[in-house]
Design an enzyme around this catalytic site. Structure first.
Site, short mmCIF file in Angstrom:
data_model
loop_
_atom_site.label_atom_id
_atom_site.label_comp_id
_atom_site.label_asym_id
_atom_site.label_seq_id
_atom_site.Cartn_x
_atom_site.Cartn_y
_atom_site.Cartn_z
N ASN A 209 0.78 -1.31 0.03
CA ASN A 209 0.14 0.10 -0.02
C ASN A 209 0.81 1.25 -0.03
O ASN A 209 1.96 1.34 -0.04
CB ASN A 209 -1.01 0.20 1.17
N PRO A 305 -2.86 -11.69 10.18
CA PRO A 305 -3.19 -11.36 11.75
C PRO A 305 -3.44 -10.03 12.01
O PRO A 305 -2.61 -9.28 11.43
CB PRO A 305 -1.99 -11.93 12.43
N ILE A 307 -2.20 -7.09 14.32
CA ILE A 307 -1.26 -7.10 15.38
C ILE A 307 -1.71 -6.27 16.50
O ILE A 307 -1.55 -6.70 17.53
CB ILE A 307 -0.09 -6.54 14.43
N PHE A 322 -4.09 3.63 14.75
CA PHE A 322 -4.47 4.37 14.02
C PHE A 322 -5.56 4.19 13.08
O PHE A 322 -5.65 2.84 12.88
CB PHE A 322 -3.15 4.90 13.20
N LYS A 336 -13.62 0.79 15.57
CA LYS A 336 -12.55 -0.02 15.40
C LYS A 336 -11.81 0.23 16.70
O LYS A 336 -11.29 -1.06 17.20
CB LYS A 336 -11.55 1.14 14.37
#
Ligand code: C5P
Length: 401
Positions: A209, A305, A307, A322, A336
């Site tokens: 990305n 996964p 993290i 973030f 989130k």
């Protein structure tokens, strides 16, 4: 003020404020610092090297091409010697030459040859300071991690009034003291992730990305500047490792998770700034995949996964996440936070081209739990390095409260 055993290289460039640096030199020496002075030819037109030699107790360096001076302490050795370089006064010309990477005198060469922290103390006419060329150079200097101390506003030697005066010697000495002795994060251990992850498809292709790593690197630098022990677990980026930070380089999300598991054992704070690839190829090939005759290709992806979620559930530290969003910033960020089980999230709007991915600027909406309540704090917009400093101070204030 205690500066004993601190090695300070004081660089003077041409400006009327140079005469005040004699007093600064005296104050630094009085506080116990070992001071060596470098002067440009412009500086010598305003103050005698003999004055600074007498005050610092060391011969003044002023010539790149003097074989005797080079034999005593060569410029590369001099560039490695200090704990801090303070350039006062820093003229518009010197700042421009340094930012352009010129090495046309001893001081500019030292700027290029050093890896040590540098503070610029600008002093110039208010119009020269306001000029876009100078302002662009100052932005570049901040982006490169230099500290900019001042300028102050007021009456100038030329009769103008405005921003451009050098801050006073006692203020410069205070900032030097703060640089060495103000370490509120001393004893804290921070672990950060930064940059993108790279998920291999075959030896020449991968999924990744647009994360530049700039925000995570800036936070690592800010935490280290304030005295924390910092481990930065980084995906591939084109950034230099920040000063006094230990970097662990990884590629994939799985490697990043393994490095985080190892690093967070004794951490106080885990800050997940990396843009971790959500998916990886279910199977990667060790040989370059060949184009098929029919023109379609199915690539099966599996989830990586999480993290941050792992750290929030398993590690014994304060976790900060973030959230890069293009819409519904607040709603998504709060969801989130809950989903991952973290107490703080920093949300930024990546749909804007002036901030976020790749940019030197950012603006954050920080959501956090405090005394059983969900609160919000806005930070920026500002240069990522400045924002990082504010964020680190803010996180520190929250965990202390
Ligand atoms: O789930 P999402 O990617 O939107 O969450 C963003 C936050 O979670 C960031 O702090 C990011 O570093 C972290 N993250 C992670 N591992 C993942 C995905 C995201 O640590 N696999």
């Amino acid at each position: 003020m205690n500066l004993s055993q601190k090695k300070i290289l004081l660089g003077l460039t041409g400006g009327i404020a140079a005469y005040k640096v004699a007093d600064l030199c005296r104050q630094l020496v009085k506080a116990g610092a070992d001071v060596r002075v470098v002067m440009t030819s412009g500086a010598k037109a305003f103050i005698s090297p003999l004055t600074l030699q007498a005050l610092s107790g060391n011969a003044v360096h002023d010539d790149l091409l003097d074989p005797n001076a080079e034999a005593a302490m060569g410029h590369i050795e001099l560039a490695k010697w200090p704990d801090l370089i303070v350039i006062a006064p820093a003229s518009a010309d010197f700042i421009a030459r340094a930012m352009a990477g010129m090495a046309d005198d001893l001081l500019a060469t030292l700027y290029l040859a050093t890896a040590k922290p540098i503070a610029l103390v600008p002093a110039m006419n208010q119009q020269m300071w306001a000029n876009t060329a100078t302002q662009d150079n100052i932005s570049l200097a901040k982006k490169r991690g230099l500290q900019i101390w001042g300028p102050a506003s007021g009456e100038q030697a030329c009769g103008d009034v405005g921003l451009g005066r050098m801050i006073e010697p006692f203020e410069i000495a205070q900032k030097v003291d703060e640089f060495f002795n103000h370490k509120p994060l001393k004893g804290q251990h921070w672990v950060l992730t930064a940059g993108p992850t790279v998920e291999k498809i075959d030896p020449v292709r991968y999924l990744t990305n647009r994360s530049s790593g700039k925000m995570g690197y800036a936070i690592a630098q800010a935490a280290a500047n304030l005295g924390a022990k910092v481990i930065l677990i980084s995906g591939p980026v084109s950034l230099a490792c920040p000063l006094n930070v230990e970097r662990v380089s990884v590629e994939s999300a799985e490697q990043m998770l393994a490095a985080v598991k190892e690093a967070v054992a004794n951490a106080d704070i885990f800050l997940a700034c990396a843009a971790v690839s959500d998916y990886r190829a279910k199977q990667s090939s060790d040989r370059k995949m060949k184009k098929q005759d029919d023109n379609g290709l199915q690539l099966e992806l599996v989830q990586n996964p999480d993290i941050l979620k792992w750290a929030a559930n398993e590690a014994d530290c304060y976790c900060v996440g973030f959230a890069a969003e293009t819409d519904n910033l607040e709603e998504y960020a709060k969801a989130k936070m809950q989903r991952k089980g973290i107490e703080m999230i920093c949300a930024n709007d990546v749909s804007r081209s002036d901030i976020g991915f790749g940019s030197d600027y950012n603006e954050l909406a920080v959501f956090y739990q405090n005394a059983g309540q969900l609160k919000q704090k806005a930070l920026g917009p500002s240069l990522k390095l400045e924002l990082a400093h504010e964020l680190v101070i803010f996180i520190h204030s929250i965990i202390k409260s």
